[in-house]
Design an enzyme around this catalytic site. Structure first.
Site: not given
Ligand code: ASP
Length: 346
Positions: A201, A229, A231-232, A252-253, A255
């Protein structure tokens, strides 16, 4: 003799002069009111190059929204393992992209599960500007992009992504663990999880010379994820949030754990209560860790934040997270503090 014809000619000439005069003036100083020193920050080491392009706009008085779009487009264009069409694929081998963008007036747009489009961030901006919606996904997002003139590209994994995927296929273990930094890698090197590069990201937030804030976030999401899928990153309030009275934040990371607590929005609310960007990011990271308990040791989540005063800060669960910063005085990588420090018990 000053007749009507001459009068009309001379007033026409003087109005052309005035218009030209105005135009030249406007060209010379497109943004006459300089209130703030611009600043841009973005996640991970890819942020250095991205900030440079953002700065071409910010440094010449341009709008933060344009800067955060142009900045992350650099990362989307790189054939890297991490962002854009060359990035780590999902577990079925397809690259699916998520992106979001938000301006100083709560206008926002996002795309998710988008395939074969090189610049998801620009499609997200079109969603914001050309539709009454905030989010388009999958084939609908792709159809919209094509209708807007974005070319359909052939997907081509970068060499790194290809290698990572082949490595992953050997075990095909579905372990959605993200961004835990390899102890051997330097603070600014990409992370490896079980030998695979796993940063996916870039998030960027900026303030322009008018003091307006904007943010962007673009990703191929978690490497080798389940097909479909999200994520955030494409979710406004989770991977990105901007409140022009308070600040701008991106994440980041892992999500899923950012979504659970509307992470970026939470950081904004802590800043609204008076916390500094770093304190606000820390409190938010701690909230995730409280919910996760022991399992927090298995994940990485990090936030970067910029407040209305132009102060910046970040915090991560695990050590090794860094972000790139650019102002008119400096350009550098900054190591974020973290709650866990490798040996730490939490
Ligand atoms: N937050 C992204 C996601 O969960 C991944 C990342 O930041 O590397 O999709």
């Amino acid at each position: 003799m000053f007749n009507r014809r001459k009068f009309l000619q001379s007033s026409l000439l003087s109005s052309i002069g005035l218009t030209l005069g105005k135009k030249i003036f406007a060209n010379e100083r497109p943004y006459p009111v300089i209130k703030n020193n611009p600043i841009v920050i973005s996640t991970w080491d890819a942020g250095l190059a991205a900030n440079k392009d953002a700065w071409k706009i910010l440094g010449s008085g341009g709008r933060a929204l344009d800067a955060v779009e142009a900045g992350v487009m650099v990362t989307e264009s790189e054939q890297s393992c991490c962002v854009g069409l060359g990035a780590n694929p999902d577990r079925d081998g397809f690259v699916t992209l998520d992106a979001s963008i938000m301006d100083e007036n709560f206008n926002c747009g996002s795309v998710a599960f988008l395939e074969r489009i090189k610049h998801p961030i620009s499609v997200a901006r079109r969603v914001m500007e050309k539709t009454p919606h905030v989010m388009l996904v999958g084939s609908g997002a792709q159809e919209f992009a094509v209708a807007e003139g974005f070319p359909l590209e052939e997907e081509k994994l970068s060499d790194d992504a290809e290698k990572n995927y082949k490595e992953w296929l050997k075990k095909s273990e579905y372990k959605p663990i993200i961004n835990i930094e390899n102890k051997k890698s330097s603070a600014f090197a990409p992370a490896k999880v079980n030998g695979e590069w796993n940063h996916d990201t870039i998030g960027m937030v900026a303030m322009d010379a008018q003091g307006n804030l904007s943010g962007s976030c673009t990703t191929s999401g978690m490497g080798f994820k389940m097909r479909g899928r999200l994520g955030d990153s494409p979710i406004i309030g989770a991977g990105l949030f901007v409140d022009n009275e308070v600040g701008a934040v991106t994440a980041t990371g892992q999500g899923e754990d950012v979504i659970r607590i509307c992470g970026s929005h939470t950081v904004i609310e802590f800043m609204r209560q008076g916390l500094s960007p770093e304190e606000a990011c820390k409190k938010t990271v701690e909230r995730i860790m409280k919910i996760k308990g022991e399992a927090a040791k298995q994940i990485q989540v990090a936030f970067i934040a910029l407040n209305k005063k132009g102060q910046v800060g970040a915090y991560a669960i695990q050590k090794g997270f860094s972000y790139a910063l650019k102002t008119n005085k400096e350009e550098k990588m900054v190591s974020a503090k973290s709650v866990l420090n490798g040996s730490d018990k939490w």
